[in-house]
Design a protein around this motif. Structure first.
Motif, PDB file in Angstrom:
ATOM      1  N   VAL A  97       0.861  -1.183   0.000  1.00 34.51           N
ATOM      2  CA  VAL A  97       0.000   0.000   0.000  1.00 34.51           C
ATOM      3  C   VAL A  97       0.901   1.237   0.000  1.00 34.51           C
ATOM      4  CG1 VAL A  97      -1.857   1.248   1.146  1.00 34.51           C
ATOM      5  CG2 VAL A  97      -1.752  -1.258   1.301  1.00 34.51           C
ATOM      6  N   MET A  98       0.724   2.093  -0.994  1.00 33.99           N
ATOM      7  CA  MET A  98       1.552   3.291  -1.138  1.00 33.99           C
ATOM      8  C   MET A  98       0.659   4.533  -1.181  1.00 33.99           C
ATOM      9  SD  MET A  98       4.103   1.808  -4.131  1.00 33.99           S
ATOM     10  CE  MET A  98       5.617   2.627  -3.645  1.00 33.99           C
ATOM     11  N   PRO A  99       1.086   5.647  -0.563  1.00 35.52           N
ATOM     12  CA  PRO A  99       0.315   6.886  -0.667  1.00 35.52           C
ATOM     13  C   PRO A  99       0.215   7.347  -2.118  1.00 35.52           C
ATOM     14  CG  PRO A  99       1.975   7.046   1.060  1.00 35.52           C
ATOM     15  CD  PRO A  99       2.286   5.807   0.272  1.00 35.52           C
ATOM     16  N   ARG A 100      -0.815   8.087  -2.414  1.00 31.55           N
ATOM     17  CA  ARG A 100      -1.046   8.517  -3.791  1.00 31.55           C
ATOM     18  C   ARG A 100       0.057   9.424  -4.323  1.00 31.55           C
ATOM     19  NH1 ARG A 100      -6.832   8.468  -2.374  1.00 31.55           N
ATOM     20  NH2 ARG A 100      -6.647  10.579  -1.542  1.00 31.55           N
ATOM     21  N   PHE A 101       0.778  10.139  -3.430  1.00 31.88           N
ATOM     22  CA  PHE A 101       1.811  11.077  -3.886  1.00 31.88           C
ATOM     23  C   PHE A 101       3.128  10.386  -4.232  1.00 31.88           C
ATOM     24  CE2 PHE A 101       2.486  10.951   0.765  1.00 31.88           C
ATOM     25  CZ  PHE A 101       3.845  10.673   0.809  1.00 31.88           C
ATOM     26  N   THR A 102       3.225   9.082  -4.027  1.00 30.77           N
ATOM     27  CA  THR A 102       4.478   8.361  -4.252  1.00 30.77           C
ATOM     28  C   THR A 102       4.978   8.553  -5.690  1.00 30.77           C
ATOM     29  OG1 THR A 102       3.771   6.680  -2.666  1.00 30.77           O
ATOM     30  CG2 THR A 102       5.599   6.108  -4.122  1.00 30.77           C
ATOM     31  N   PRO A 103       6.275   8.923  -5.873  1.00 29.19           N
ATOM     32  CA  PRO A 103       6.811   9.095  -7.227  1.00 29.19           C
ATOM     33  C   PRO A 103       6.585   7.864  -8.097  1.00 29.19           C
ATOM     34  CG  PRO A 103       8.364   9.926  -5.608  1.00 29.19           C
ATOM     35  CD  PRO A 103       7.258   9.247  -4.833  1.00 29.19           C
ATOM     36  N   GLY A 104       6.249   8.117  -9.359  1.00 32.94           N
ATOM     37  CA  GLY A 104       5.946   7.033 -10.284  1.00 32.94           C
ATOM     38  C   GLY A 104       7.064   6.029 -10.438  1.00 32.94           C
ATOM     39  N   VAL A 105       8.314   6.485 -10.364  1.00 35.91           N
ATOM     40  CA  VAL A 105       9.447   5.575 -10.536  1.00 35.91           C
ATOM     41  C   VAL A 105       9.445   4.502  -9.443  1.00 35.91           C
ATOM     42  CG1 VAL A 105      11.047   7.062  -9.222  1.00 35.91           C
ATOM     43  CG2 VAL A 105      11.945   5.449 -10.885  1.00 35.91           C
ATOM     44  N   LYS A 106       9.026   4.874  -8.217  1.00 39.28           N
ATOM     45  CA  LYS A 106       8.996   3.905  -7.124  1.00 39.28           C
ATOM     46  C   LYS A 106       7.812   2.942  -7.272  1.00 39.28           C
ATOM     47  CE  LYS A 106      11.382   6.828  -3.761  1.00 39.28           C
ATOM     48  NZ  LYS A 106      11.391   7.399  -2.404  1.00 39.28           N
ATOM     49  N   ALA A 115       4.968  -7.344  -6.988  1.00 38.29           N
ATOM     50  CA  ALA A 115       4.047  -7.050  -5.890  1.00 38.29           C
ATOM     51  C   ALA A 115       2.726  -6.499  -6.406  1.00 38.29           C
ATOM     52  CB  ALA A 115       4.683  -6.043  -4.937  1.00 38.29           C
ATOM     53  N   GLU A 116       1.675  -6.685  -5.615  1.00 37.61           N
ATOM     54  CA  GLU A 116       0.373  -6.067  -5.895  1.00 37.61           C
ATOM     55  C   GLU A 116       0.385  -4.686  -5.234  1.00 37.61           C
ATOM     56  OE1 GLU A 116      -2.730  -8.740  -4.514  1.00 37.61           O
ATOM     57  OE2 GLU A 116      -1.318 -10.417  -4.776  1.00 37.61           O
ATOM     58  N   VAL A 117       0.371  -3.627  -6.038  1.00 36.78           N
ATOM     59  CA  VAL A 117       0.487  -2.260  -5.512  1.00 36.78           C
ATOM     60  C   VAL A 117      -0.885  -1.599  -5.450  1.00 36.78           C
ATOM     61  CG1 VAL A 117       1.481   0.029  -5.848  1.00 36.78           C
ATOM     62  CG2 VAL A 117       2.836  -2.011  -6.373  1.00 36.78           C
ATOM     63  N   LEU A 118      -1.224  -1.066  -4.267  1.00 41.37           N
ATOM     64  CA  LEU A 118      -2.463  -0.321  -4.077  1.00 41.37           C
ATOM     65  C   LEU A 118      -2.110   1.096  -3.657  1.00 41.37           C
ATOM     66  CD1 LEU A 118      -4.487  -2.949  -1.986  1.00 41.37           C
ATOM     67  CD2 LEU A 118      -4.565  -2.588  -4.459  1.00 41.37           C
ATOM     68  N   LEU A 119      -2.577   2.103  -4.406  1.00 38.56           N
ATOM     69  CA  LEU A 119      -2.356   3.503  -4.050  1.00 38.56           C
ATOM     70  C   LEU A 119      -3.543   3.964  -3.210  1.00 38.56           C
ATOM     71  CD1 LEU A 119      -1.007   4.906  -7.435  1.00 38.56           C
ATOM     72  CD2 LEU A 119       0.293   4.092  -5.466  1.00 38.56           C
ATOM     73  N   HIS A 120      -3.242   4.377  -1.960  1.00 41.05           N
ATOM     74  CA  HIS A 120      -4.340   4.743  -1.060  1.00 41.05           C
ATOM     75  C   HIS A 120      -3.878   5.838  -0.099  1.00 41.05           C
ATOM     76  CE1 HIS A 120      -8.052   4.001   1.273  1.00 41.05           C
ATOM     77  NE2 HIS A 120      -7.290   4.366   2.309  1.00 41.05           N
ATOM     78  N   GLY A 121      -4.683   6.899   0.021  1.00 42.95           N
ATOM     79  CA  GLY A 121      -4.420   7.956   0.994  1.00 42.95           C
ATOM     80  C   GLY A 121      -3.400   8.969   0.520  1.00 42.95           C
ATOM     81  N   ASP A 122      -3.341  10.078   1.259  1.00 39.01           N
ATOM     82  CA  ASP A 122      -2.413  11.157   0.924  1.00 39.01           C
ATOM     83  C   ASP A 122      -1.236  11.227   1.888  1.00 39.01           C
ATOM     84  OD1 ASP A 122      -3.944  12.040  -1.260  1.00 39.01           O
ATOM     85  OD2 ASP A 122      -5.258  13.199   0.051  1.00 39.01           O
ATOM     86  N   SER A 123      -1.133  10.278   2.789  1.00 39.00           N
ATOM     87  CA  SER A 123      -0.035  10.269   3.757  1.00 39.00           C
ATOM     88  C   SER A 123       0.303   8.827   4.114  1.00 39.00           C
ATOM     89  CB  SER A 123      -0.431  11.031   5.028  1.00 39.00           C
ATOM     90  OG  SER A 123      -1.443  10.329   5.727  1.00 39.00           O
ATOM     91  N   LEU A 124       1.480   8.665   4.759  1.00 35.51           N
ATOM     92  CA  LEU A 124       1.883   7.332   5.208  1.00 35.51           C
ATOM     93  C   LEU A 124       0.925   6.801   6.268  1.00 35.51           C
ATOM     94  CD1 LEU A 124       5.761   7.696   5.425  1.00 35.51           C
ATOM     95  CD2 LEU A 124       4.502   6.160   3.923  1.00 35.51           C
ATOM     96  N   ASP A 125       0.404   7.699   7.100  1.00 28.89           N
ATOM     97  CA  ASP A 125      -0.520   7.263   8.140  1.00 28.89           C
ATOM     98  C   ASP A 125      -1.792   6.668   7.538  1.00 28.89           C
ATOM     99  OD1 ASP A 125       1.173   7.973  10.179  1.00 28.89           O
ATOM    100  OD2 ASP A 125       0.327   9.965  10.437  1.00 28.89           O
TER     101      ASP A 125
END
Length: 399
Positions: A97-106, A115-125
């Motif tokens: 689970v990665m925050p939505r702001f995570t750089p595309g390269v990562k 891995a199965e990547v899910l973009l969720h939330g605007d912060s690590l919390d």
């Protein structure tokens, strides 16, 4: 609380699974900062970050039943790649689970490890809360990025290697987000050399650990170029370690980090992300604090978005006077623009952009304002270019 034996055991598990990265002196950075600077090149790891050390140590200790269930992690990128890579290597299912702001390269690199990547939330919390929910709903093993003894011990192998490679180090300056890296490094370093000083560095925009350790109440920001250490709440385990084993805390701003990224790229020909440059940024911002000391820095990650890197390089050139805007006022007659361009060329500068302005200016109607963006050799060269234009009768100044 972990001890040296835990880190030594982790080092045995990691043998042959992660790179033993070099820890060597940078003579040029030493000259520029006034300290003797040693760099630990963790950006050379396969996933370009130290994070795979903790991930590998954690996954290697899972029971057969836990391996069958699979793992879930939340991360802004580097922990995600470490977990994804070693899960793939061990044949485990990994959900990240990665925050939505995570750089595309990562994001793309993490997916590249299966891995199965899910973009969720605007912060690590917010990402953490979603990852916890997934773990409970799907029976996955949660792999925390920093608040876990196995993770901390794995990261501590960085300190173990630094002290073995450079036993005369006086000070270690470590970037801090959740505190896993500094917790592990401080444990190893203090055990091997009790008198060594360990200094934690955070950004002024994300000072959570700084606040917790110093009693300050600095506000939390929303964005930073050092997104790898943009943590809202440090780990409980790491706070306990930091209270006992970290000696001092410093803050750096965005400009310091940008400058450090450009310096490492130009001087060491090595690419780091914002978090990876935080240690050097502290030396830039607080040179007297480290003058004359043997200082170890960890280049903890190299996963930076290419567009962000391009912007940082350009801004660095502006700060150094190698990219400058010059305004030239002249009579609006044929040939003057060509004369100005020729004078700039004679002075050895290169024109990057030209803006020829007639309407939006306070000059007389017969005059024109020309804005030039020039590539130069530095501030002294800029002064020479201006003098050359002024000597030819043009009114020229830096914007």
């Amino acid at each position: 609380m972990i001890e040296l034996a835990d880190i030594e055991a982790a080092a045995q598990r990691l043998a042959g699974q992660v790179l033993l990265t070099p820890c060597v002196e940078s003579r040029t950075l030493s000259q520029l900062t006034g300290a003797q600077v040693f760099l630990k090149f963790e950006n050379l790891q396969y996933t370009a970050s130290f994070k795979e050390r903790g991930a590998c140590n954690k996954l290697a200790q899972l029971s057969p039943e836990e391996r069958a269930r699979g793992v879930v992690a939340m991360s802004a990128g580097n922990h995600a790649q470490g977990v994804a890579y070693h899960a793939q290597r061990l044949g485990l299912r990994a959900v990240i689970v990665m925050p939505r702001f995570t750089p595309g390269v990562k994001v793309e690199r993490t997916r590249g490890f299966g891995a199965e990547v899910l973009l969720h939330g605007d912060s690590l919390d917010e990402a953490r809360a979603h990852a916890f929910a997934l773990a409970e709903r799907e029976g996955l093993v949660f792999v925390h990025p920093y608040d876990d003894d196995a993770i901390i011990a794995g990261q501590g192998t960085v300190g173990l290697e630094m002290m073995r490679a450079q036993p005369d180090l006086d000070t270690l300056v470590i970037a801090v987000g959740g505190g896993g890296l500094i917790g592990g490094i401080a444990t190893a370093a203090k055990a091997l050399k009790p008198g060594i000083e360990v200094v934690g560095v955070q950004t002024q925009r994300f000072p959570a650990m700084y606040n917790a350790m110093t009693g300050a109440h600095l506000p939390q920001g929303t964005t930073t170029i050092a997104e790898g250490i943009a943590v809202g709440s440090p780990g409980e385990r790491n706070q306990a370690i930091a209270h006992q084993r970290v000696d001092d805390w410093l803050l750096v701003d965005e400009g310091d980090i940008e400058q450090a990224i450009v310096m490492l790229l130009e001087i060491e020909k090595t690419l780091v992300e914002g978090a990876g440059a935080a240690g050097l940024a502290a030396l830039i911002k607080h040179p007297q604090r480290f003058a004359g000391k043997k200082v170890g820095l960890v280049l903890c990650g190299g996963n930076i978005d290419p567009l962000l890197l391009a912007s940082i390089i350009e801004r660095g050139m502006v700060r150094a006077g190698r990219l400058v805007r010059v305004k030239v006022s002249a009579r609006d007659v044929p040939g003057n623009l060509a004369r100005i361009a020729a004078l700039v060329a004679e002075a050895g500068a290169n024109i990057d952009e030209v803006h020829h302005q007639r309407a939006f200016t306070l000059l007389a109607a017969q005059s024109v304002e020309i804005e030039l963006v020039l590539q130069t050799r530095g501030r002294e060269h800029v002064a020479q270019v201006l003098q050359h234009l002024q000597a030819a009768g043009f009114d020229a100044a830096v914007l």
